[in-house]
Enzyme design. Structure first.
Site, short mmCIF file in Angstrom:
data_model
loop_
_atom_site.label_atom_id
_atom_site.label_comp_id
_atom_site.label_asym_id
_atom_site.label_seq_id
_atom_site.Cartn_x
_atom_site.Cartn_y
_atom_site.Cartn_z
N ALA A 19 0.88 -1.24 0.14
CA ALA A 19 -0.12 -0.08 0.04
C ALA A 19 0.91 1.16 0.07
O ALA A 19 0.61 2.20 -0.90
CB ALA A 19 -0.85 0.01 1.19
N SER B 140 -5.97 -9.30 0.10
CA SER B 140 -5.18 -8.25 0.80
C SER B 140 -4.41 -7.20 0.20
O SER B 140 -4.14 -6.26 0.19
CB SER B 140 -4.49 -8.99 2.00
OG SER B 140 -3.77 -9.91 1.73
N ARG C 182 -11.73 -12.23 5.87
CA ARG C 182 -11.39 -11.98 4.47
C ARG C 182 -10.91 -13.05 3.90
O ARG C 182 -10.72 -14.12 4.07
CB ARG C 182 -9.87 -11.30 4.79
CG ARG C 182 -9.02 -10.76 3.32
CD ARG C 182 -7.57 -10.25 3.63
NE ARG C 182 -6.70 -10.84 4.28
CZ ARG C 182 -6.24 -11.92 3.77
NH1 ARG C 182 -6.07 -11.95 2.46
NH2 ARG C 182 -5.20 -12.41 4.50
N LYS D 165 9.58 2.66 9.82
CA LYS D 165 10.25 2.42 10.99
C LYS D 165 11.64 1.28 10.78
O LYS D 165 12.45 1.13 11.56
CB LYS D 165 9.37 2.06 12.10
CG LYS D 165 8.79 0.65 11.93
CD LYS D 165 7.75 0.46 13.20
CE LYS D 165 7.11 -1.16 12.98
NZ LYS D 165 6.28 -1.41 13.75
N HIS E 293 -4.64 -18.10 10.31
CA HIS E 293 -4.16 -18.76 8.99
C HIS E 293 -4.14 -20.18 9.56
O HIS E 293 -3.50 -20.58 10.56
CB HIS E 293 -2.90 -18.24 8.38
CG HIS E 293 -2.84 -18.82 7.05
ND1 HIS E 293 -2.60 -20.11 6.80
CD2 HIS E 293 -2.92 -18.25 5.93
CE1 HIS E 293 -2.49 -20.56 5.54
NE2 HIS E 293 -2.64 -19.47 4.74
N GLN F 298 2.70 -15.30 0.19
CA GLN F 298 3.00 -16.31 -0.95
C GLN F 298 2.08 -16.56 -1.93
O GLN F 298 2.27 -16.34 -3.07
CB GLN F 298 3.29 -17.66 -0.02
CG GLN F 298 4.33 -17.65 1.03
CD GLN F 298 4.54 -19.22 1.82
OE1 GLN F 298 3.58 -19.90 1.20
NE2 GLN F 298 5.23 -19.31 2.57
N GLY F 299 0.86 -16.82 -1.45
CA GLY F 299 -0.26 -17.59 -2.25
C GLY F 299 -0.44 -16.57 -3.51
O GLY F 299 -0.23 -16.83 -4.61
N THR G 269 4.05 -7.57 3.28
CA THR G 269 3.84 -8.06 1.96
C THR G 269 4.87 -8.84 1.45
O THR G 269 4.68 -9.86 0.72
CB THR G 269 3.83 -6.75 0.94
OG1 THR G 269 2.84 -5.84 1.39
CG2 THR G 269 3.97 -6.88 -0.44
N ARG G 270 6.03 -8.62 1.91
CA ARG G 270 7.33 -9.50 1.40
C ARG G 270 7.10 -10.87 1.60
O ARG G 270 7.60 -11.80 1.02
CB ARG G 270 8.51 -8.74 2.07
CG ARG G 270 9.70 -9.70 1.80
CD ARG G 270 10.77 -8.91 2.86
NE ARG G 270 12.24 -9.60 2.21
CZ ARG G 270 12.66 -8.88 0.97
NH1 ARG G 270 12.41 -7.95 0.62
NH2 ARG G 270 14.16 -9.45 0.78
N GLU H 146 -3.69 -2.75 5.29
CA GLU H 146 -4.08 -3.86 6.14
C GLU H 146 -4.49 -2.89 7.48
O GLU H 146 -5.27 -3.19 8.30
CB GLU H 146 -3.06 -4.86 6.83
CG GLU H 146 -3.55 -5.85 7.78
CD GLU H 146 -2.71 -6.93 8.01
OE1 GLU H 146 -1.66 -6.99 7.31
OE2 GLU H 146 -3.05 -7.54 9.03
N GLU I 60 -7.65 -20.63 -4.47
CA GLU I 60 -7.59 -20.76 -3.11
C GLU I 60 -8.78 -20.74 -2.57
O GLU I 60 -9.99 -20.83 -2.94
CB GLU I 60 -6.80 -19.24 -2.55
CG GLU I 60 -5.13 -19.45 -2.71
CD GLU I 60 -4.58 -18.28 -2.24
OE1 GLU I 60 -5.17 -17.47 -1.75
OE2 GLU I 60 -3.45 -18.31 -2.57
C1 SIN Z 1 -1.58 -17.73 1.74
O1 SIN Z 1 -0.80 -17.77 0.89
O2 SIN Z 1 -2.03 -18.66 2.42
C2 SIN Z 1 -1.98 -16.58 2.37
C3 SIN Z 1 -2.67 -15.54 1.51
C4 SIN Z 1 -3.34 -14.75 2.32
O3 SIN Z 1 -3.49 -14.43 3.54
O4 SIN Z 1 -4.33 -13.86 1.47
#
Ligand code: SIN
Length: 522
Positions: A16, A377, A372, A36, A230, A48-49, A44-45, A361, A114
């Site tokens: 963002a 995101s 979500r 900071k 998660h 994965q998905g 963000t780094r 976020e 997903e």
């Molecule tokens: C993930 O790759 O499982 C996380 C993706 C997400 O939080 O949207």
């Protein structure tokens, strides 16, 4: 006081913050970007998905909207979600223009699946290194554009300037010295608060400071009780909590208990691809029922080559523990992952404080409701980042929505005498134990009492230096606990075993604002 009147100040360097800064520059502004930590160190780094967008031939923004509404358990703001899903393809085109190397198949962007998405619509890069690719690409662009960047420079407080603008108090010397910057606009892109939990997928910078700073200045926050957990993060005693992306389940992996049973079958028609809150709670219950410390992600049904090509980082990580996903089940557990609520904004990213905007976020746009949808995101950071950038150039009037229930929360000054590292660890334990996946009124009251005691030690006395990171961590934790205590039902990611059902009268947002006189001058 440094007069930076014409320069918006963007705080935070995840998707963002980087994107807002870039778009501001393209629209003719000269933003300053502060973080900071180091420029590239943001949540963000580690994503994965991927990033969701309805760009497939069999897909449409209205279908993406429907999935987003369904996952959000009755609390998604339809207009916000419509903006998110309909503007997604254009924002993806921006990323392509900036040079994000999305994975392709036969020249077309590849799309993964997903949980709770009715279509394959997850774009990815470097297999499972999507966040890293985006962060690195945008970072390069920011540096190439000559945007002023200040690393290790933390926002400490926000005040009205008296001239219709904002004074940002920033510290660049580990809290030893402060500077006041006056500007017409501050954009909070400070990210989430997952690291306030003992078990989390987030990097250590995600401590919810933006929410605490905005709250202290008098901003309205909403939906703070909705913390997403998660379901599949690597578990091994003493090992780091490493995310095993949901896309692994999207490719066909299933969840099993120690005995090999697929415990999600029969609990939800989509089994392992049910919405994230349902899967996370099912995993938590299974761990409790069996007394075994984890459950297992079984990806052995996915062809080895395909798995290794699609998830190279996951494979490299697992190899360091001697695991080969084509042969071994992956031990996983649920952890804190994402903050759905935050600083209340309208659709243009405006907060209740004049001149203060929020996106990503830290913002509560209402787009996620109570839960979500996966991979919305990163998209949120872009769509609302774009809206904020445009707003900074051509402001249009508007106001933030009023929540259905408003809590006025008192958080008094303290002695400023605390063992800070110990206090931070205590916050993590309190949230994990009493404000976690399953909550009770009793646990939440205990958490609030303990956080209040910590606050009396970590808060500086009135008139002292602005509160530091640990004081802000304690406050954000208390705001989560207080909001969770208010919502006497279960909905989405907020589950209370003393109120286990969804209640129609709670189809509203809980807002929280500091008690006392309203923020003057903002
Ligand atoms: C993930 O790759 O499982 C996380 C993706 C997400 O939080 O949207």
């Amino acid at each position: 006081m440094r007069d930076r009147e014409g320069r918006p100040l963007v705080v935070g360097t995840g998707i963002a913050g980087l994107y807002v800064a870039l778009r501001c520059r393209e629209l003719g502004l000269h933003p300053t970007l502060i973080t900071k930590a180091r420029l590239e160190e943001a949540n963000t780094r580690y994503a994965q998905g991927g990033i969701a967008a309805a760009i497939g031939a069999d897909d449409s923004p209205s279908r993406h909207l429907r999935d987003t509404l369904r996952a959000g358990a009755g609390l998604v703001d339809r207009a916000a979600a419509k903006a998110l899903t309909s503007e997604a393809p254009a924002r993806i085109a921006d990323l392509v223009r900036y040079g994000v190397p999305f994975d392709t198949i036969e020249g077309q962007i590849a799309l993964g699946r997903e949980a709770a998405h009715s279509r394959a619509r997850i774009l990815h890069a470097g297999g499972d290194a999507t966040g890293l690719s985006i962060e690195e690409t945008l970072k390069r662009r920011v540096l190439d554009a000559g945007i002023e960047v200040r690393e290790r420079t933390a926002l400490r407080a926000l005040e009205p300037s008296g001239r219709g603008g904002v004074v940002a108090i920033v510290s660049s010397d580990r809290g030893r010295s402060f500077e006041k910057w006056e500007t017409y606009a501050v954009v909070l892109a400070t990210g989430g608060a997952g690291s306030l939990y003992r078990q989390s997928s987030n990097p250590s910078v995600a401590t919810g400071e933006g929410t605490a700073i905005a709250f202290r200045a008098g901003a309205l926050l909403t939906d703070m009780e909705f913390i997403q957990f998660h379901p599949t993060v690597f578990w091994r005693e003493g090992a780091p909590r490493y995310l095993i992306t949901e896309a692994v389940r999207g490719e066909g992996a299933v969840l099993r208990n120690e005995a090999g049973e697929r415990f999600l079958v029969g609990q939800h028609r989509d089994a392992e691809l049910a919405p994230r809150d349902i899967v996370a709670r099912a995993v938590e219950r299974e761990i409790e029922r069996t007394g075994h410390p984890c459950v297992y992600l079984d990806a052995t049904g996915i062809p080895r080559d395909r798995f290794f090509a699609r998830f190279p980082s996951v494979c490299r990580f697992l190899a360091t523990y001697g695991l080969d996903p084509s042969r071994d089940w992956i031990p996983v557990t649920p952890v804190a992952h994402y903050m759905m609520g935050g600083v209340t904004t309208d659709l243009e990213g405006r907060t209740s404080l004049r001149g203060v905007y929020a996106c990503g976020e830290v913002a509560a746009t209402g787009v996620h409701g109570a839960n979500r949808l996966a991979s919305n995101s990163l998209l949120e950071g872009l769509v609302f980042g774009e809206r904020v950038a445009r707003q900074l150039v051509h402001p249009v009037p508007g106001r933030v929505p009023t929540p259905g229930r408003l809590v006025r929360f008192r958080w008094p000054p303290g002695s400023g005498r605390a063992d800070l590292p110990k206090a931070f660890e205590r916050v993590q334990d309190i949230l994990w134990e009493d404000v976690g996946i399953v909550r009770t009124g009793k646990g939440l009251r205990t958490a609030l009492r303990e956080l209040g005691e910590l606050g009396r030690k970590t808060e500086p006395p009135s008139g002292g230096a602005p509160p530091g990171p640990v004081a802000n961590a304690v406050l954000t934790a208390a705001l989560i606990a207080r909001s969770a205590l208010t919502r006497t039902e279960s909905r989405g990611a907020h589950y209370r075993s003393d109120f286990p059902h969804r209640r129609p009268e709670w189809r509203l947002h809980v807002g929280i604002v500091r008690a006392g006189p309203p923020a003057r001058g903002f």
